[in-house]
Design an enzyme around this catalytic site. Structure first.
Site, PDB file in Angstrom:
ATOM      1  N   ASP A 116       0.803  -1.230   0.000  1.00  0.00           N
ATOM      2  CA  ASP A 116       0.000   0.000   0.000  1.00  0.00           C
ATOM      3  C   ASP A 116       0.836   1.281   0.000  1.00  0.00           C
ATOM      4  O   ASP A 116       0.272   2.383   0.011  1.00  0.00           O
ATOM      5  CB  ASP A 116      -0.949   0.012   1.203  1.00  0.00           C
ATOM      6  CG  ASP A 116      -2.129  -0.928   1.018  1.00  0.00           C
ATOM      7  OD1 ASP A 116      -2.636  -1.009  -0.111  1.00  0.00           O
ATOM      8  OD2 ASP A 116      -2.530  -1.576   1.999  1.00  0.00           O
ATOM      9  N   ASP A 174      -6.033  -4.769  -6.129  1.00  0.00           N
ATOM     10  CA  ASP A 174      -5.751  -3.394  -5.681  1.00  0.00           C
ATOM     11  C   ASP A 174      -4.278  -3.013  -5.913  1.00  0.00           C
ATOM     12  O   ASP A 174      -3.936  -1.852  -6.105  1.00  0.00           O
ATOM     13  CB  ASP A 174      -6.042  -3.218  -4.181  1.00  0.00           C
ATOM     14  CG  ASP A 174      -7.212  -4.021  -3.656  1.00  0.00           C
ATOM     15  OD1 ASP A 174      -7.496  -5.093  -4.211  1.00  0.00           O
ATOM     16  OD2 ASP A 174      -7.818  -3.607  -2.668  1.00  0.00           O
TER      17      ASP A 174
HETATM   18  N1  GLY Z   1      -7.322  -1.566  -0.948  1.00  0.00           N
HETATM   19  C1  GLY Z   1      -8.348  -1.932  -0.048  1.00  0.00           C
HETATM   20  C2  GLY Z   1      -9.705  -1.599  -0.543  1.00  0.00           C
HETATM   21  O1  GLY Z   1      -9.915  -1.261  -1.688  1.00  0.00           O
HETATM   22  O2  GLY Z   1     -10.621  -1.665   0.262  1.00  0.00           O
END
Ligand code: GLY
Length: 404
Positions: A116, A174
């Site tokens: 992230d 993601d």
């Molecule tokens: N990256 C986590 C979400 O989209 O909730």
């Protein structure tokens, strides 16, 4: 005499017609102007209410605000929103606040246990550097990119997303979003290996995350020793086989961005296929704001099990606007994005000034099956909404709304 009379009449006619006919107002600028005013009020109030390093993330069911600390994956979105807010409104006070909220995140550069880092650093520091060119933002960006790259495995051909122990080597859709940070860092810090890692990740994900209809799995778990796919599953979707709405949005944005960075046509084709899956989905509601998972079968009912996800819509709008500038027949993408932005800017989704705990958008979903963040504002919904509005303004050449 006749000649003079005709000349006089002609001049009068031109003058009268130019006075009588005011310049037509572009209807798109009316909703956009109102939206920009709401943005200015909400962001200014939010920046004065919340403290740097404890950024507003969402609203709890009891009405209190859930804050994002420095290690929270969403922590970069609020500073990023302030930067976009500054660009959209020209309000210098927002830029000053954006700087404070950004610099409070410096210690993220030491985090090594998540993919992230792109969301956390590129949305905050990345926008700060892009807008100001101030080199104070570079060391955190440089360290964070090195830590993100260190999570790349040539055996698997991907970056590892999470370190949670119950997975072997999980990669989530993601993760495509965080490749943008690597592409940018490759050039900025002269690290061509970052570009290679980003593109390899995108190609491996294209092979293993997608179904025949171009919807995507949320999680693919790999054997870290061999790169073999062990399991395809979900974490935030309805079922392992369902199309979690935000996941589809992340994929669309990711491949559009990969094409912009590499000009590899495989990425463009993938982006267009995902766009088609989303735009032609029979369960996409009329206002083009999807339910949190496309496979919730009562999606078109008003049933409370089917809350909308404004965050997915905002990401889709931002991605489609980019896609519209990269293909010959881009109008269909720009028009769809415009419809989304008009829906999000309506009273149904956009907060009234001073309400909604100073978030912009209502009605997003974090993780439905974990009973977490259901039908709430979310910091990333606001971030991608602002980003999309900025792209929209640039495509439509709307800039007269800014303060000088
Ligand atoms: N990256 C986590 C979400 O989209 O909730």
């Amino acid at each position: 005499m006749k000649k003079t009379f005709f000349l006089f009449s002609a001049i009068l006619a031109v003058t009268v017609s130019s006075v009588a006919k005011p310049k037509p107002v572009d209807p798109s600028s009316i909703w956009f102007k109102k939206t920009t005013e709401v943005i200015n009020i909400q962001l200014s109030k939010a920046a004065k209410t919340y403290k740097p390093g404890k950024n507003p993330r969402s609203v709890n069911p009891d009405g209190t605000v859930r804050l994002a600390g420095i290690t929270d994956w969403t922590t970069g979105f609020f500073p990023g929103s302030l930067w976009y807010g500054y660009e959209l409104t020209g309000d210098k006070a927002l830029a000053e606040q954006a700087k404070k909220f950004t610099l409070a995140l410096d210690s993220i550069r030491n985090i090594k246990n998540t993919h992230d880092l792109g969301f956390m650093l590129y949305c905050s520091y990345g926008n700060a550097y892009r807008i100001t060119g101030d080199k104070i933002y570079l060391p955190a960006l440089q360290d964070g990119a090195a830590n993100l790259y260190a999570r790349f495995s040539p055996t698997v051909g991907t970056i590892r997303s999470w370190d949670f122990s119950w997975w072997h080597y999980p990669v989530i859709i993601d993760n495509m979003m965080n490749l943008e940070y690597l592409y940018w860092s490759a050039i900025q810090f002269n690290k061509p290996e970052y570009t290679n890692a980003a593109s390899t990740h995108a190609l491996t994900t294209m092979k293993n995350h997608f179904r025949k209809d171009y919807s995507s799995y949320h999680v693919v778990d790999y054997d870290p020793k061999t790169g073999k796919v062990l399991r395809k599953a979900t974490h935030q979707g309805l079922t392992d086989e369902s199309a979690w709405a935000r996941g589809q949005a992340w994929g669309l944005y990711g491949y559009t961005m990969c094409y912009a960075n590499t000009k590899n046509h495989k990425f463009l084709e993938q982006a267009e296929h995902i766009a088609s899956f989303i735009m032609n989905h029979p369960r996409m509601p009329k206002d083009k704001i999807p339910v949190w998972d496309f496979d919730v079968h009562n999606a078109l009912d008003t049933d409370e099990r089917a809350p909308r996800d404004a965050s997915a819509a905002a990401v889709i709008a931002s991605a489609l606007l980019d896609l519209s500038t990269q293909v010959k027949d881009g109008k269909k993408y720009a028009d769809y994005a415009e419809d989304i932005l008009k829906s999000l800017s309506s009273d149904a989704y956009l907060a009234k000034p001073g309400e909604n705990n100073y978030f912009l958008l209502k009605h997003s979903v974090g993780a439905f099956l974990y009973n977490s963040e259901i039908d709430t504002p979310l910091d990333y919904a606001d971030y991608y909404y602002l980003e999309a509005l900025k792209k929209y303004a640039s495509i439509k050449k709307i800039d007269s709304l800014k303060k000088s």
